[in-house]
Design a protein around this motif. Sequence first.
Motif, PDB file in Angstrom:
ATOM      1  N   VAL A   1      15.226   7.083 -10.598  1.00 41.20           N
ATOM      2  CA  VAL A   1      14.681   6.150 -11.579  1.00 41.20           C
ATOM      3  C   VAL A   1      14.356   4.790 -10.959  1.00 41.20           C
ATOM      4  O   VAL A   1      13.328   4.204 -11.250  1.00 41.20           O
ATOM      5  N   PHE A   2      15.222   4.287 -10.074  1.00 43.47           N
ATOM      6  CA  PHE A   2      15.052   2.924  -9.588  1.00 43.47           C
ATOM      7  C   PHE A   2      14.606   2.811  -8.135  1.00 43.47           C
ATOM      8  O   PHE A   2      13.790   1.947  -7.804  1.00 43.47           O
ATOM      9  N   LYS A   3      15.129   3.627  -7.258  1.00 40.10           N
ATOM     10  CA  LYS A   3      14.814   3.473  -5.837  1.00 40.10           C
ATOM     11  C   LYS A   3      13.441   4.039  -5.480  1.00 40.10           C
ATOM     12  O   LYS A   3      12.736   3.461  -4.654  1.00 40.10           O
ATOM     13  N   VAL A   4      13.055   5.139  -6.059  1.00 40.93           N
ATOM     14  CA  VAL A   4      11.747   5.729  -5.741  1.00 40.93           C
ATOM     15  C   VAL A   4      10.605   4.758  -6.070  1.00 40.93           C
ATOM     16  O   VAL A   4       9.712   4.565  -5.243  1.00 40.93           O
ATOM     17  N   PRO A   5      10.608   4.073  -7.236  1.00 37.00           N
ATOM     18  CA  PRO A   5       9.545   3.078  -7.475  1.00 37.00           C
ATOM     19  C   PRO A   5       9.568   1.938  -6.453  1.00 37.00           C
ATOM     20  O   PRO A   5       8.510   1.459  -6.048  1.00 37.00           O
ATOM     21  N   GLU A   6      10.754   1.506  -6.016  1.00 33.66           N
ATOM     22  CA  GLU A   6      10.830   0.473  -4.980  1.00 33.66           C
ATOM     23  C   GLU A   6      10.199   0.970  -3.686  1.00 33.66           C
ATOM     24  O   GLU A   6       9.449   0.244  -3.035  1.00 33.66           O
ATOM     25  N   TRP A   7      10.518   2.184  -3.311  1.00 29.95           N
ATOM     26  CA  TRP A   7       9.968   2.748  -2.075  1.00 29.95           C
ATOM     27  C   TRP A   7       8.449   2.862  -2.165  1.00 29.95           C
ATOM     28  O   TRP A   7       7.744   2.632  -1.185  1.00 29.95           O
ATOM     29  N   GLN A   8       7.942   3.248  -3.325  1.00 27.86           N
ATOM     30  CA  GLN A   8       6.489   3.350  -3.502  1.00 27.86           C
ATOM     31  C   GLN A   8       5.829   1.981  -3.362  1.00 27.86           C
ATOM     32  O   GLN A   8       4.794   1.851  -2.703  1.00 27.86           O
ATOM     33  N   ASN A   9       6.422   0.948  -3.964  1.00 29.15           N
ATOM     34  CA  ASN A   9       5.860  -0.399  -3.847  1.00 29.15           C
ATOM     35  C   ASN A   9       5.994  -0.940  -2.428  1.00 29.15           C
ATOM     36  O   ASN A   9       5.113  -1.662  -1.954  1.00 29.15           O
ATOM     37  N   ASP A  10       7.081  -0.602  -1.742  1.00 28.20           N
ATOM     38  CA  ASP A  10       7.231  -1.006  -0.341  1.00 28.20           C
ATOM     39  C   ASP A  10       6.139  -0.372   0.525  1.00 28.20           C
ATOM     40  O   ASP A  10       5.620  -1.005   1.443  1.00 28.20           O
ATOM     41  N   GLU A  11       5.779   0.855   0.208  1.00 27.04           N
ATOM     42  CA  GLU A  11       4.712   1.538   0.949  1.00 27.04           C
ATOM     43  C   GLU A  11       3.365   0.852   0.692  1.00 27.04           C
ATOM     44  O   GLU A  11       2.566   0.673   1.609  1.00 27.04           O
ATOM     45  N   LYS A  12       3.101   0.478  -0.539  1.00 27.41           N
ATOM     46  CA  LYS A  12       1.859  -0.250  -0.855  1.00 27.41           C
ATOM     47  C   LYS A  12       1.809  -1.567  -0.092  1.00 27.41           C
ATOM     48  O   LYS A  12       0.767  -1.955   0.433  1.00 27.41           O
TER      49      LYS A  12
ATOM     50  N   ILE B   1     -11.240 -22.958   9.531  1.00 30.46           N
ATOM     51  CA  ILE B   1     -10.288 -21.828   9.417  1.00 30.46           C
ATOM     52  C   ILE B   1     -10.137 -21.423   7.954  1.00 30.46           C
ATOM     53  O   ILE B   1     -10.048 -20.236   7.641  1.00 30.46           O
ATOM     54  N   ALA B   2     -10.140 -22.387   7.042  1.00 31.88           N
ATOM     55  CA  ALA B   2     -10.044 -22.071   5.615  1.00 31.88           C
ATOM     56  C   ALA B   2     -11.263 -21.276   5.164  1.00 31.88           C
ATOM     57  O   ALA B   2     -11.131 -20.275   4.449  1.00 31.88           O
ATOM     58  N   ARG B   3     -12.431 -21.700   5.590  1.00 29.36           N
ATOM     59  CA  ARG B   3     -13.671 -21.004   5.214  1.00 29.36           C
ATOM     60  C   ARG B   3     -13.671 -19.579   5.757  1.00 29.36           C
ATOM     61  O   ARG B   3     -14.100 -18.649   5.086  1.00 29.36           O
ATOM     62  N   TYR B   4     -13.193 -19.397   6.986  1.00 31.52           N
ATOM     63  CA  TYR B   4     -13.161 -18.069   7.594  1.00 31.52           C
ATOM     64  C   TYR B   4     -12.331 -17.101   6.747  1.00 31.52           C
ATOM     65  O   TYR B   4     -12.773 -15.993   6.437  1.00 31.52           O
ATOM     66  N   TYR B   5     -11.116 -17.511   6.366  1.00 34.65           N
ATOM     67  CA  TYR B   5     -10.247 -16.594   5.628  1.00 34.65           C
ATOM     68  C   TYR B   5     -10.598 -16.501   4.149  1.00 34.65           C
ATOM     69  O   TYR B   5     -10.286 -15.495   3.510  1.00 34.65           O
ATOM     70  N   GLU B   6     -11.231 -17.495   3.592  1.00 31.04           N
ATOM     71  CA  GLU B   6     -11.711 -17.387   2.214  1.00 31.04           C
ATOM     72  C   GLU B   6     -12.871 -16.409   2.111  1.00 31.04           C
ATOM     73  O   GLU B   6     -13.071 -15.776   1.074  1.00 31.04           O
ATOM     74  N   SER B   7     -13.632 -16.268   3.197  1.00 33.76           N
ATOM     75  CA  SER B   7     -14.755 -15.332   3.178  1.00 33.76           C
ATOM     76  C   SER B   7     -14.360 -13.942   3.702  1.00 33.76           C
ATOM     77  O   SER B   7     -15.095 -12.983   3.512  1.00 33.76           O
ATOM     78  N   ALA B   8     -13.220 -13.850   4.348  1.00 27.36           N
ATOM     79  CA  ALA B   8     -12.736 -12.538   4.812  1.00 27.36           C
ATOM     80  C   ALA B   8     -12.282 -11.729   3.601  1.00 27.36           C
ATOM     81  O   ALA B   8     -11.622 -12.249   2.706  1.00 27.36           O
ATOM     82  N   VAL B   9     -12.637 -10.468   3.564  1.00 25.43           N
ATOM     83  CA  VAL B   9     -12.298  -9.630   2.421  1.00 25.43           C
ATOM     84  C   VAL B   9     -11.573  -8.388   2.916  1.00 25.43           C
ATOM     85  O   VAL B   9     -12.029  -7.708   3.830  1.00 25.43           O
ATOM     86  N   ILE B  10     -10.404  -8.137   2.305  1.00 20.20           N
ATOM     87  CA  ILE B  10      -9.680  -6.894   2.578  1.00 20.20           C
ATOM     88  C   ILE B  10      -9.417  -6.189   1.256  1.00 20.20           C
ATOM     89  O   ILE B  10      -9.507  -6.797   0.189  1.00 20.20           O
ATOM     90  N   GLU B  11      -9.077  -4.927   1.348  1.00 22.83           N
ATOM     91  CA  GLU B  11      -8.772  -4.137   0.153  1.00 22.83           C
ATOM     92  C   GLU B  11      -7.357  -4.451  -0.308  1.00 22.83           C
ATOM     93  O   GLU B  11      -6.408  -4.440   0.464  1.00 22.83           O
ATOM     94  N   GLY B  12      -7.218  -4.755  -1.592  1.00 28.72           N
ATOM     95  CA  GLY B  12      -5.914  -5.037  -2.174  1.00 28.72           C
ATOM     96  C   GLY B  12      -5.133  -3.774  -2.456  1.00 28.72           C
ATOM     97  O   GLY B  12      -5.550  -2.663  -2.118  1.00 28.72           O
ATOM     98  N   VAL B  13      -4.009  -3.927  -3.109  1.00 32.07           N
ATOM     99  CA  VAL B  13      -3.098  -2.821  -3.391  1.00 32.07           C
ATOM    100  C   VAL B  13      -3.757  -1.754  -4.266  1.00 32.07           C
ATOM    101  O   VAL B  13      -3.600  -0.565  -4.026  1.00 32.07           O
ATOM    102  N   ALA B  14      -4.508  -2.188  -5.272  1.00 33.79           N
ATOM    103  CA  ALA B  14      -5.139  -1.238  -6.190  1.00 33.79           C
ATOM    104  C   ALA B  14      -6.631  -1.078  -5.921  1.00 33.79           C
ATOM    105  O   ALA B  14      -7.369  -0.590  -6.762  1.00 33.79           O
TER     106      ALA B  14
END
Length: 164
Positions: free
Chosen positions: A43-54, A110-123
Motif C-alpha cells: 500500500v505505501f512502499k510500492v507507490p514511493e518506489w514508483q515515484n522514485d523511479e519517475k 545562462i538563464a536564457r539558455y536553461y529557460e529555452s532548454a526543454v526536457i520531458e517532465g514526469v507525465a
Amino acid sequence: MSVLEGGMVLTETVPGALPEQRSRWPFFVCLALLAPIVAYVLVFKVPEWQNDEKLARLEERVSMLPLPPDTEHDLGAAMQGTVGLQSGNSNHCDYLVHMPLLTKLPDAEIARYYESAVIEGVAGGELSGTVYVNPSGSWREGFKGVIVEFFDGGHEAGFDMRCH
C-alpha cells in the motif's frame, strides 16, 4: 498378536511409534505477523518506489542536457532530486531536480539558455529550467556557481505519504 477369522493379523502398537501430528499454530502466527508487513509494503512502499523511479528518469533527462559554452558541472556538489510535497498545501506530488554548475557566462545568458532548454517532465509535459546565481562567485577564478532547477509539480499523490 492375534489372528482373526479372515486371516487378518492384529498387532499391538507402542504409543510412541505413531507419527506425531504437527501443530499448525506456528504457521498461522507467522502468517499473522507477515500479513501487515506485506500489506504495508504493497500500500505505501510500492507507490514511493514508483515515484522514485519517475524522479530518477527525470534526473537522467536533466543530466543528458548539453551544457552551454564555458560551463561545467560543479564537482563539489552532486545533482539532487526530491519527490514529495514541494509547493502548495497538500495531496499532490512534486518533482524537483537541482543541478549545480560552474559558468563564466553572464547571468542573463545562462538563464536564457536553461529557460529555452526543454526536457520531458514526469507525465510527458515540457519543462524548462530556472537558474539561481550564487552572488559570491566560486572558488575557481573566473567562474561563478549557479543552480539550475527543474520543477514538475501537481501530480497525483496516490498513497505516497511524502506527497500528503
